[in-house]
Design a protein around this motif. Sequence first.
Motif, PDB file in Angstrom:
ATOM      1  N   GLU A 105       6.703   5.361  -3.879  1.00 14.27           N
ATOM      2  CA  GLU A 105       7.582   4.193  -3.946  1.00 14.27           C
ATOM      3  C   GLU A 105       8.212   4.205  -5.347  1.00 14.27           C
ATOM      4  O   GLU A 105       7.099   4.354  -6.329  1.00 14.27           O
ATOM      5  CB  GLU A 105       6.933   2.905  -3.638  1.00 14.27           C
ATOM      6  N   VAL A 106       9.338   4.056  -5.773  1.00  7.99           N
ATOM      7  CA  VAL A 106       9.829   3.894  -7.064  1.00  7.99           C
ATOM      8  C   VAL A 106      10.430   2.534  -7.254  1.00  7.99           C
ATOM      9  O   VAL A 106      10.919   1.844  -6.483  1.00  7.99           O
ATOM     10  CB  VAL A 106      11.051   4.845  -7.374  1.00  7.99           C
ATOM     11  N   LEU A 107       9.556   1.758  -8.196  1.00  8.18           N
ATOM     12  CA  LEU A 107       9.863   0.485  -8.613  1.00  8.18           C
ATOM     13  C   LEU A 107      10.416   0.152  -9.623  1.00  8.18           C
ATOM     14  O   LEU A 107      10.519   0.969 -10.790  1.00  8.18           O
ATOM     15  CB  LEU A 107       8.467  -0.314  -8.449  1.00  8.18           C
ATOM     16  N   PRO A 108      11.168  -0.945  -9.907  1.00  3.52           N
ATOM     17  CA  PRO A 108      11.897  -1.392 -11.112  1.00  3.52           C
ATOM     18  C   PRO A 108      11.195  -0.995 -12.507  1.00  3.52           C
ATOM     19  O   PRO A 108      11.804  -0.498 -13.587  1.00  3.52           O
ATOM     20  CB  PRO A 108      12.345  -2.829 -11.147  1.00  3.52           C
ATOM     21  N   ASP A 109       9.937  -1.726 -12.610  1.00  3.66           N
ATOM     22  CA  ASP A 109       9.094  -1.555 -14.031  1.00  3.66           C
ATOM     23  C   ASP A 109       7.614  -1.798 -13.832  1.00  3.66           C
ATOM     24  O   ASP A 109       7.245  -1.748 -12.699  1.00  3.66           O
ATOM     25  CB  ASP A 109       9.935  -2.820 -14.996  1.00  3.66           C
ATOM     26  N   LEU A 110       7.111  -1.696 -14.758  1.00  4.69           N
ATOM     27  CA  LEU A 110       5.613  -1.832 -14.675  1.00  4.69           C
ATOM     28  C   LEU A 110       5.090  -3.218 -13.995  1.00  4.69           C
ATOM     29  O   LEU A 110       3.986  -3.211 -13.100  1.00  4.69           O
ATOM     30  CB  LEU A 110       5.002  -1.714 -16.211  1.00  4.69           C
ATOM     31  N   ALA A 111       5.665  -4.227 -14.326  1.00  8.51           N
ATOM     32  CA  ALA A 111       5.362  -5.421 -13.590  1.00  8.51           C
ATOM     33  C   ALA A 111       5.476  -5.195 -12.000  1.00  8.51           C
ATOM     34  O   ALA A 111       4.433  -5.649 -11.308  1.00  8.51           O
ATOM     35  CB  ALA A 111       6.259  -6.504 -14.063  1.00  8.51           C
ATOM     36  N   ALA A 112       6.538  -4.630 -11.786  1.00  5.93           N
ATOM     37  CA  ALA A 112       6.640  -4.309 -10.296  1.00  5.93           C
ATOM     38  C   ALA A 112       5.633  -3.526  -9.661  1.00  5.93           C
ATOM     39  O   ALA A 112       5.083  -3.571  -8.557  1.00  5.93           O
ATOM     40  CB  ALA A 112       8.168  -4.052  -9.967  1.00  5.93           C
ATOM     41  N   VAL A 113       5.285  -2.463 -10.307  1.00  6.90           N
ATOM     42  CA  VAL A 113       4.189  -1.518 -10.062  1.00  6.90           C
ATOM     43  C   VAL A 113       2.988  -2.330  -9.927  1.00  6.90           C
ATOM     44  O   VAL A 113       2.113  -1.945  -8.920  1.00  6.90           O
ATOM     45  CB  VAL A 113       4.003  -0.334 -11.032  1.00  6.90           C
ATOM     46  N   VAL A 114       2.572  -2.910 -10.960  1.00  3.31           N
ATOM     47  CA  VAL A 114       1.430  -3.843 -10.922  1.00  3.31           C
ATOM     48  C   VAL A 114       1.365  -4.726  -9.596  1.00  3.31           C
ATOM     49  O   VAL A 114       0.320  -5.061  -8.800  1.00  3.31           O
ATOM     50  CB  VAL A 114       0.898  -4.547 -12.072  1.00  3.31           C
ATOM     51  N   ASP A 115       2.560  -5.350  -9.312  1.00  2.48           N
ATOM     52  CA  ASP A 115       2.726  -6.434  -8.087  1.00  2.48           C
ATOM     53  C   ASP A 115       2.405  -5.746  -6.764  1.00  2.48           C
ATOM     54  O   ASP A 115       1.844  -6.119  -5.931  1.00  2.48           O
ATOM     55  CB  ASP A 115       3.891  -6.970  -8.070  1.00  2.48           C
ATOM     56  N   ARG A 116       2.922  -4.457  -6.680  1.00  7.90           N
ATOM     57  CA  ARG A 116       2.870  -3.598  -5.582  1.00  7.90           C
ATOM     58  C   ARG A 116       1.376  -3.063  -5.313  1.00  7.90           C
ATOM     59  O   ARG A 116       1.021  -3.034  -4.426  1.00  7.90           O
ATOM     60  CB  ARG A 116       3.739  -2.456  -5.503  1.00  7.90           C
ATOM     61  N   ALA A 117       0.896  -2.549  -6.577  1.00  5.23           N
ATOM     62  CA  ALA A 117      -0.444  -1.961  -6.711  1.00  5.23           C
ATOM     63  C   ALA A 117      -1.458  -3.224  -5.923  1.00  5.23           C
ATOM     64  O   ALA A 117      -2.493  -2.835  -5.016  1.00  5.23           O
ATOM     65  CB  ALA A 117      -1.121  -1.795  -7.811  1.00  5.23           C
ATOM     66  N   LEU A 118      -1.312  -4.335  -6.465  1.00  9.46           N
ATOM     67  CA  LEU A 118      -2.110  -5.732  -6.047  1.00  9.46           C
ATOM     68  C   LEU A 118      -1.980  -5.745  -4.478  1.00  9.46           C
ATOM     69  O   LEU A 118      -2.888  -6.111  -3.694  1.00  9.46           O
ATOM     70  CB  LEU A 118      -1.822  -6.687  -6.799  1.00  9.46           C
ATOM     71  N   ASP A 119      -0.776  -5.781  -3.944  1.00  5.69           N
ATOM     72  CA  ASP A 119      -0.523  -5.980  -2.703  1.00  5.69           C
ATOM     73  C   ASP A 119      -1.360  -4.866  -1.622  1.00  5.69           C
ATOM     74  O   ASP A 119      -1.366  -5.163  -0.393  1.00  5.69           O
ATOM     75  CB  ASP A 119       1.019  -5.927  -2.364  1.00  5.69           C
ATOM     76  N   LEU A 120      -1.343  -3.802  -2.345  1.00  2.13           N
ATOM     77  CA  LEU A 120      -1.805  -2.564  -1.530  1.00  2.13           C
ATOM     78  C   LEU A 120      -3.350  -2.688  -1.702  1.00  2.13           C
ATOM     79  O   LEU A 120      -4.147  -2.333  -0.692  1.00  2.13           O
ATOM     80  CB  LEU A 120      -1.411  -1.232  -1.983  1.00  2.13           C
ATOM     81  N   LEU A 121      -3.943  -3.008  -2.929  1.00  2.00           N
ATOM     82  CA  LEU A 121      -5.343  -2.915  -3.139  1.00  2.00           C
ATOM     83  C   LEU A 121      -6.189  -3.731  -2.487  1.00  2.00           C
ATOM     84  O   LEU A 121      -7.152  -3.464  -1.675  1.00  2.00           O
ATOM     85  CB  LEU A 121      -5.633  -3.072  -4.590  1.00  2.00           C
ATOM     86  N   LEU A 122      -5.819  -5.225  -2.656  1.00  2.80           N
ATOM     87  CA  LEU A 122      -6.659  -6.318  -1.900  1.00  2.80           C
ATOM     88  C   LEU A 122      -6.613  -6.151  -0.344  1.00  2.80           C
ATOM     89  O   LEU A 122      -7.854  -6.088   0.050  1.00  2.80           O
ATOM     90  CB  LEU A 122      -6.043  -7.662  -2.312  1.00  2.80           C
ATOM     91  N   PRO A 123      -5.703  -5.824   0.418  1.00  2.00           N
ATOM     92  CA  PRO A 123      -6.085  -5.833   1.771  1.00  2.00           C
ATOM     93  C   PRO A 123      -6.861  -4.596   2.004  1.00  2.00           C
ATOM     94  O   PRO A 123      -7.615  -4.673   3.098  1.00  2.00           O
ATOM     95  CB  PRO A 123      -4.745  -5.534   2.124  1.00  2.00           C
ATOM     96  N   ARG A 124      -6.649  -3.554   1.203  1.00  2.00           N
ATOM     97  CA  ARG A 124      -7.738  -2.204   1.668  1.00  2.00           C
ATOM     98  C   ARG A 124      -9.468  -2.560   1.356  1.00  2.00           C
ATOM     99  O   ARG A 124     -10.016  -2.211   1.969  1.00  2.00           O
ATOM    100  CB  ARG A 124      -7.162  -1.127   1.082  1.00  2.00           C
ATOM    101  N   LEU A 125      -9.430  -3.342   0.303  1.00  2.00           N
ATOM    102  CA  LEU A 125     -10.831  -3.867  -0.031  1.00  2.00           C
ATOM    103  C   LEU A 125     -11.465  -4.663   0.978  1.00  2.00           C
ATOM    104  O   LEU A 125     -12.472  -4.551   1.384  1.00  2.00           O
ATOM    105  CB  LEU A 125     -10.695  -4.518  -1.541  1.00  2.00           C
TER     106      LEU A 125
END
Length: 242
Positions: A6-26
């Motif tokens: 996934e290519v996202l606009p900037d670091l903030a968007a990368v962090v947002d997406r990482a949070l969205d992916l990480l928490l449900p997997r935990l």
Amino acid sequence: MSPIVEVLPDLAAVVDRALDLLLPRLQAAIAERGLATLALAGGNTPKPLYERLANQTFPWEKVHIFWGDERYVPADHPDSNQRMARHAWLDRVAIPPGNIHPMPTDAAEPAVAAQAHDAELRRFFQVAPGEFPALDVILLGMGDDAHTASLFPKTEALQVCDRLITVGHKDGQPRLTFTIPLINTARCILFLVTGENKQQALAQVFAPAADPNQYPSRLIRPINGELIWLLDQAAGAQWATQ
């Protein structure tokens, strides 16, 4: 399983997406096995993610934290990956001290420390020699030389396949690092990569053919788990248009 990119606009968007992916997997790991295991990356890119995690309401008492690599410096050294994660996140949430499993850096010989941490992980995950445990999520970054964790181009650490932990080297400085087989056994591997200086390395990592000893991130191929790359536009623009 093919990687998801996934290519996202900037670091903030990368962090947002990482949070969205990480928490449900935990959460899913906790629901299935009663606890979740997460290995952290060092460097500047994941720090904003850790700061966001510090503000989440989550059952941290059921999460066990590891590190994918560590510079061989004291735990309070400014270059310590452990120190960064503790200041940004772990010291700010109610996580039991026993849930945090830093790589030891106090032995006279890094190889001795690597053996000790290997043994600690085997005890925790209850795996025998020759077996590799499956962490729920491993966070990784990538350098502009395509290294990940402390697996640097054309170094001996890339060839280690019978241990969980080995010693990596950069510019003569030792580090402790997960081995490639340990990383590839994870249920989910999540790369966070930002910056224009990563474009050439990414091109080689995703090329149909390239030397994996020169571009170590090519060696990250999970056996059964997910492989997700989150790139900002600066890093991923060239790759995304191929």
